[in-house]
Design a protein around this motif. Structure first.
Motif, mmCIF file in Angstrom:
data_model
loop_
_atom_site.group_PDB
_atom_site.id
_atom_site.type_symbol
_atom_site.label_atom_id
_atom_site.label_comp_id
_atom_site.label_asym_id
_atom_site.label_seq_id
_atom_site.Cartn_x
_atom_site.Cartn_y
_atom_site.Cartn_z
ATOM 1 N N SER A 48 -61.361 19.378 -13.932
ATOM 2 C CA SER A 48 -62.297 18.522 -14.668
ATOM 3 C C SER A 48 -62.624 19.064 -16.053
ATOM 4 N N ALA A 49 -62.500 20.378 -16.252
ATOM 5 C CA ALA A 49 -62.836 20.974 -17.548
ATOM 6 C C ALA A 49 -61.818 22.061 -17.885
ATOM 7 N N PRO A 50 -60.599 21.678 -18.274
ATOM 8 C CA PRO A 50 -59.547 22.673 -18.508
ATOM 9 C C PRO A 50 -59.826 23.530 -19.742
ATOM 10 N N ASP A 51 -59.521 24.807 -19.628
ATOM 11 C CA ASP A 51 -59.683 25.712 -20.769
ATOM 12 C C ASP A 51 -58.815 25.293 -21.950
ATOM 13 N N CYS A 52 -57.651 24.728 -21.666
ATOM 14 C CA CYS A 52 -56.753 24.349 -22.763
ATOM 15 C C CYS A 52 -57.298 23.182 -23.576
ATOM 16 N N ASN A 53 -58.236 22.427 -23.035
ATOM 17 C CA ASN A 53 -58.937 21.424 -23.844
ATOM 18 C C ASN A 53 -60.000 22.095 -24.711
ATOM 19 N N GLN A 54 -60.781 22.968 -24.105
ATOM 20 C CA GLN A 54 -61.847 23.659 -24.829
ATOM 21 C C GLN A 54 -61.300 24.464 -26.004
ATOM 22 N N TYR A 55 -60.147 25.097 -25.807
ATOM 23 C CA TYR A 55 -59.598 25.991 -26.814
ATOM 24 C C TYR A 55 -58.388 25.401 -27.530
ATOM 25 N N TYR A 56 -58.242 24.105 -27.502
ATOM 26 C CA TYR A 56 -57.001 23.477 -27.973
ATOM 27 C C TYR A 56 -56.593 23.913 -29.377
#
Length: 260
Positions: free
Chosen positions: A171-179
Protein backbone atom coordinates in the motif's frame (compact mmCIF):
# COMPACT_ATOMS: atom_id res chain seq x y z
CA UNK A 1 10.11 34.67 -32.73
CA UNK A 2 8.92 35.06 -29.12
CA UNK A 3 10.75 36.36 -26.08
CA UNK A 4 13.72 34.26 -24.98
CA UNK A 5 13.81 34.62 -21.17
CA UNK A 6 17.14 32.78 -20.94
CA UNK A 7 18.81 34.98 -23.59
CA UNK A 8 20.54 31.82 -24.79
CA UNK A 9 20.12 29.54 -27.84
CA UNK A 10 19.20 26.50 -25.70
CA UNK A 11 15.75 27.99 -25.08
CA UNK A 12 14.73 27.36 -28.69
CA UNK A 13 15.79 23.70 -28.36
CA UNK A 14 13.51 23.02 -25.40
CA UNK A 15 10.06 21.41 -25.65
CA UNK A 16 7.07 23.73 -25.35
CA UNK A 17 6.15 22.47 -21.89
CA UNK A 18 9.60 23.40 -20.57
CA UNK A 19 9.51 26.83 -22.21
CA UNK A 20 6.13 27.42 -20.55
CA UNK A 21 7.47 26.39 -17.14
CA UNK A 22 10.41 28.77 -17.48
CA UNK A 23 7.98 31.67 -17.91
CA UNK A 24 6.34 31.02 -14.53
CA UNK A 25 7.25 33.58 -11.83
CA UNK A 26 7.98 30.66 -9.47
CA UNK A 27 9.82 28.53 -12.04
CA UNK A 28 12.33 26.01 -10.68
CA UNK A 29 13.84 25.79 -14.16
CA UNK A 30 14.54 29.52 -14.37
CA UNK A 31 16.05 29.61 -10.86
CA UNK A 32 18.22 26.61 -11.75
CA UNK A 33 19.35 28.24 -14.98
CA UNK A 34 20.15 31.58 -13.35
CA UNK A 35 22.22 29.85 -10.69
CA UNK A 36 24.18 27.25 -12.62
CA UNK A 37 24.61 29.10 -15.91
CA UNK A 38 25.53 32.19 -13.94
CA UNK A 39 28.27 30.22 -12.20
CA UNK A 40 29.47 28.76 -15.51
CA UNK A 41 29.65 32.20 -17.11
CA UNK A 42 31.52 33.56 -14.07
CA UNK A 43 34.02 30.69 -14.18
CA UNK A 44 32.94 29.62 -10.68
CA UNK A 45 30.85 26.50 -11.37
CA UNK A 46 33.39 23.93 -10.25
CA UNK A 47 34.79 25.79 -7.26
CA UNK A 48 31.38 26.69 -5.78
CA UNK A 49 30.02 23.16 -6.18
CA UNK A 50 33.19 21.64 -4.74
CA UNK A 51 32.89 23.93 -1.72
CA UNK A 52 29.25 22.95 -1.09
CA UNK A 53 30.03 19.24 -1.57
CA UNK A 54 33.14 19.55 0.60
CA UNK A 55 35.42 17.97 -2.00
CA UNK A 56 38.72 19.33 -3.38
CA UNK A 57 38.42 22.11 -5.96
CA UNK A 58 40.60 20.02 -8.26
CA UNK A 59 37.79 17.43 -8.48
CA UNK A 60 35.67 19.85 -10.50
CA UNK A 61 38.33 21.83 -12.34
CA UNK A 62 37.14 23.01 -15.78
CA UNK A 63 33.61 21.85 -14.96
CA UNK A 64 31.05 21.56 -17.75
CA UNK A 65 27.30 21.98 -17.37
CA UNK A 66 24.42 19.84 -18.63
CA UNK A 67 20.83 21.12 -18.33
CA UNK A 68 17.71 19.58 -19.93
CA UNK A 69 19.97 16.97 -21.55
CA UNK A 70 22.07 19.60 -23.36
CA UNK A 71 25.68 20.47 -22.64
CA UNK A 72 25.59 24.23 -22.15
CA UNK A 73 28.25 26.55 -23.48
CA UNK A 74 28.23 30.31 -23.09
CA UNK A 75 27.09 30.75 -26.69
CA UNK A 76 25.35 27.48 -27.55
CA UNK A 77 24.24 24.00 -26.57
CA UNK A 78 24.34 20.44 -27.89
CA UNK A 79 22.84 17.11 -26.88
CA UNK A 80 25.00 15.38 -24.28
CA UNK A 81 25.24 11.88 -25.68
CA UNK A 82 26.24 9.97 -22.50
CA UNK A 83 22.98 10.98 -20.82
CA UNK A 84 20.87 10.14 -23.85
CA UNK A 85 22.42 6.68 -24.00
CA UNK A 86 21.92 6.01 -20.29
CA UNK A 87 18.30 7.19 -20.35
CA UNK A 88 17.57 4.97 -23.32
CA UNK A 89 19.04 1.98 -21.46
CA UNK A 90 17.22 2.69 -18.19
CA UNK A 91 13.87 3.65 -19.67
CA UNK A 92 13.89 1.34 -22.71
CA UNK A 93 11.38 3.34 -24.74
CA UNK A 94 10.42 0.26 -26.74
CA UNK A 95 8.93 -1.13 -23.54
CA UNK A 96 5.75 0.92 -23.25
CA UNK A 97 6.92 4.47 -22.65
CA UNK A 98 6.96 7.05 -25.47
CA UNK A 99 10.40 8.55 -26.02
CA UNK A 100 8.96 12.03 -25.78
CA UNK A 101 8.36 11.49 -22.04
CA UNK A 102 12.06 11.58 -21.14
CA UNK A 103 12.86 13.20 -17.80
CA UNK A 104 16.47 14.24 -17.25
CA UNK A 105 18.13 15.06 -13.92
CA UNK A 106 17.84 18.79 -13.33
CA UNK A 107 21.58 19.44 -13.33
CA UNK A 108 24.66 17.46 -14.30
CA UNK A 109 28.13 18.90 -13.81
CA UNK A 110 31.12 17.00 -15.16
CA UNK A 111 34.86 17.40 -15.17
CA UNK A 112 37.78 15.14 -15.99
CA UNK A 113 37.71 13.85 -12.40
CA UNK A 114 34.13 13.95 -11.10
CA UNK A 115 30.44 13.85 -11.95
CA UNK A 116 27.68 15.65 -10.02
CA UNK A 117 23.96 14.93 -10.41
CA UNK A 118 21.63 17.41 -8.72
CA UNK A 119 17.89 17.71 -8.17
CA UNK A 120 16.69 21.30 -7.74
CA UNK A 121 13.57 22.31 -5.84
CA UNK A 122 12.07 25.70 -5.24
CA UNK A 123 8.76 25.25 -3.41
CA UNK A 124 7.73 21.68 -4.16
CA UNK A 125 8.47 18.38 -2.45
CA UNK A 126 10.53 15.64 -4.06
CA UNK A 127 8.69 13.84 -6.84
CA UNK A 128 6.70 10.62 -6.42
CA UNK A 129 6.09 7.82 -8.91
CA UNK A 130 3.26 8.85 -11.25
CA UNK A 131 2.50 5.23 -12.10
CA UNK A 132 1.81 4.39 -8.46
CA UNK A 133 -0.14 7.62 -7.89
CA UNK A 134 -2.28 6.85 -10.97
CA UNK A 135 -2.81 3.27 -9.74
CA UNK A 136 -1.02 1.65 -12.66
CA UNK A 137 2.20 0.48 -11.01
CA UNK A 138 3.33 -2.61 -12.96
CA UNK A 139 4.24 -4.44 -9.74
CA UNK A 140 1.13 -3.56 -7.71
CA UNK A 141 -1.78 -2.66 -9.99
CA UNK A 142 -1.39 -5.63 -12.29
CA UNK A 143 -4.89 -5.29 -13.78
CA UNK A 144 -4.30 -1.68 -14.89
CA UNK A 145 -0.61 -1.64 -15.74
CA UNK A 146 0.64 -0.58 -19.17
CA UNK A 147 3.79 -2.71 -19.06
CA UNK A 148 4.54 -6.06 -17.41
CA UNK A 149 7.20 -4.77 -15.02
CA UNK A 150 8.77 -1.64 -13.54
CA UNK A 151 11.77 -0.64 -15.63
CA UNK A 152 13.78 0.42 -12.57
CA UNK A 153 13.41 -2.82 -10.65
CA UNK A 154 14.02 -4.82 -13.81
CA UNK A 155 17.18 -2.86 -14.64
CA UNK A 156 19.07 -3.13 -11.38
CA UNK A 157 17.40 -1.06 -8.65
CA UNK A 158 17.50 -4.05 -6.28
CA UNK A 159 21.32 -3.84 -6.35
CA UNK A 160 21.30 -0.18 -5.27
CA UNK A 161 18.88 -0.12 -2.31
CA UNK A 162 18.04 -2.28 0.67
CA UNK A 163 14.24 -2.00 0.45
CA UNK A 164 12.26 -4.57 -1.51
CA UNK A 165 10.36 -4.50 -4.77
CA UNK A 166 6.62 -4.03 -4.08
CA UNK A 167 4.07 -6.77 -4.55
CA UNK A 168 0.34 -6.45 -5.34
CA UNK A 169 -0.62 -6.10 -1.66
CA UNK A 170 1.80 -3.20 -1.03
CA UNK A 171 0.00 0.00 0.00
CA UNK A 172 2.93 2.38 0.57
CA UNK A 173 5.98 1.28 -1.45
CA UNK A 174 9.34 2.85 -0.65
CA UNK A 175 10.04 3.23 -4.37
CA UNK A 176 7.12 5.66 -4.60
CA UNK A 177 8.26 7.68 -1.59
CA UNK A 178 11.83 7.90 -2.88
CA UNK A 179 11.12 7.89 -6.61
CA UNK A 180 12.98 11.03 -7.64
CA UNK A 181 15.95 10.25 -5.42
CA UNK A 182 16.30 6.66 -6.59
CA UNK A 183 15.97 7.65 -10.23
CA UNK A 184 18.78 10.21 -10.07
CA UNK A 185 20.86 7.74 -8.05
CA UNK A 186 20.37 5.05 -10.68
CA UNK A 187 21.14 7.41 -13.58
CA UNK A 188 24.17 8.82 -11.77
CA UNK A 189 25.48 5.35 -11.00
CA UNK A 190 25.20 4.32 -14.65
CA UNK A 191 26.74 7.54 -15.95
CA UNK A 192 29.65 7.15 -13.52
CA UNK A 193 30.25 3.63 -14.81
CA UNK A 194 30.14 4.73 -18.46
CA UNK A 195 32.46 7.67 -17.84
CA UNK A 196 34.65 5.88 -15.28
CA UNK A 197 34.28 8.73 -12.81
CA UNK A 198 33.36 9.05 -9.13
CA UNK A 199 30.01 10.78 -8.71
CA UNK A 200 28.21 12.95 -6.19
CA UNK A 201 24.50 13.40 -5.53
CA UNK A 202 22.89 16.64 -4.42
CA UNK A 203 19.48 18.14 -3.75
CA UNK A 204 19.24 21.93 -3.79
CA UNK A 205 16.44 23.65 -1.88
CA UNK A 206 16.11 26.92 0.02
CA UNK A 207 16.44 26.55 3.78
CA UNK A 208 13.58 29.01 4.29
CA UNK A 209 11.26 27.36 1.74
CA UNK A 210 8.26 25.09 2.37
CA UNK A 211 9.07 21.42 3.04
CA UNK A 212 12.79 21.98 3.67
CA UNK A 213 12.84 19.96 6.91
CA UNK A 214 10.69 17.28 5.27
CA UNK A 215 13.02 17.08 2.28
CA UNK A 216 16.13 16.86 4.47
CA UNK A 217 14.60 14.08 6.57
CA UNK A 218 13.58 12.20 3.42
CA UNK A 219 17.14 12.38 2.09
CA UNK A 220 18.53 11.05 5.34
CA UNK A 221 16.14 8.10 5.27
CA UNK A 222 16.94 7.33 1.64
CA UNK A 223 20.67 7.61 2.28
CA UNK A 224 20.32 4.85 4.88
CA UNK A 225 18.95 2.51 2.19
CA UNK A 226 21.67 3.13 -0.42
CA UNK A 227 24.12 0.27 -0.95
CA UNK A 228 26.71 2.34 -2.80
CA UNK A 229 28.52 5.58 -2.22
CA UNK A 230 28.03 8.46 -2.40
CA UNK A 231 25.15 9.63 -0.23
CA UNK A 232 22.97 12.63 -1.05
CA UNK A 233 24.06 16.04 0.18
CA UNK A 234 21.57 18.86 0.80
CA UNK A 235 22.62 22.29 -0.45
CA UNK A 236 20.68 25.51 -0.04
CA UNK A 237 20.05 28.09 -2.74
CA UNK A 238 20.93 30.56 0.02
CA UNK A 239 24.41 28.97 0.24
CA UNK A 240 24.98 29.51 -3.48
CA UNK A 241 24.44 33.23 -2.88
CA UNK A 242 27.03 33.22 -0.11
CA UNK A 243 29.57 31.04 -1.93
CA UNK A 244 29.53 32.81 -5.29
CA UNK A 245 31.03 36.18 -6.09
CA UNK A 246 29.45 37.85 -7.93
CA UNK A 247 26.10 36.85 -6.45
CA UNK A 248 24.44 35.00 -9.35
CA UNK A 249 21.09 34.97 -7.52
CA UNK A 250 20.88 38.63 -6.56
CA UNK A 251 17.53 38.89 -8.37
CA UNK A 252 16.15 36.42 -5.81
CA UNK A 253 17.41 38.31 -2.76
CA UNK A 254 13.95 38.70 -1.20
CA UNK A 255 13.17 35.00 -1.61
CA UNK A 256 16.62 33.70 -0.68
CA UNK A 257 18.05 35.76 2.16
CA UNK A 258 21.57 34.88 3.31
CA UNK A 259 21.60 32.27 6.05
CA UNK A 260 22.71 33.31 9.52
Amino acid sequence: MGVNPLKHPVYDLLPQRTQTKILSPVSEDKLTWDCFFGLLRAGKLGSVLASLLEIPDESLKDARLVLWGFEIREDGASVWEPLREVLSAVENYRDGKPEGQKTEPDVIVISGKSLVVAECKRRSILGRCSRFVDERCPEIHVDRRKRPHCQYWTRGLQELVTFSKPVPATSAPDCNQYYQLLRNYMIGDRLAAVLDLPFHLMVVKAANSPHFAETTAELQRFNSTMTRAPKYVVACWNDFRRAASPDVLSDYAAELPPLA
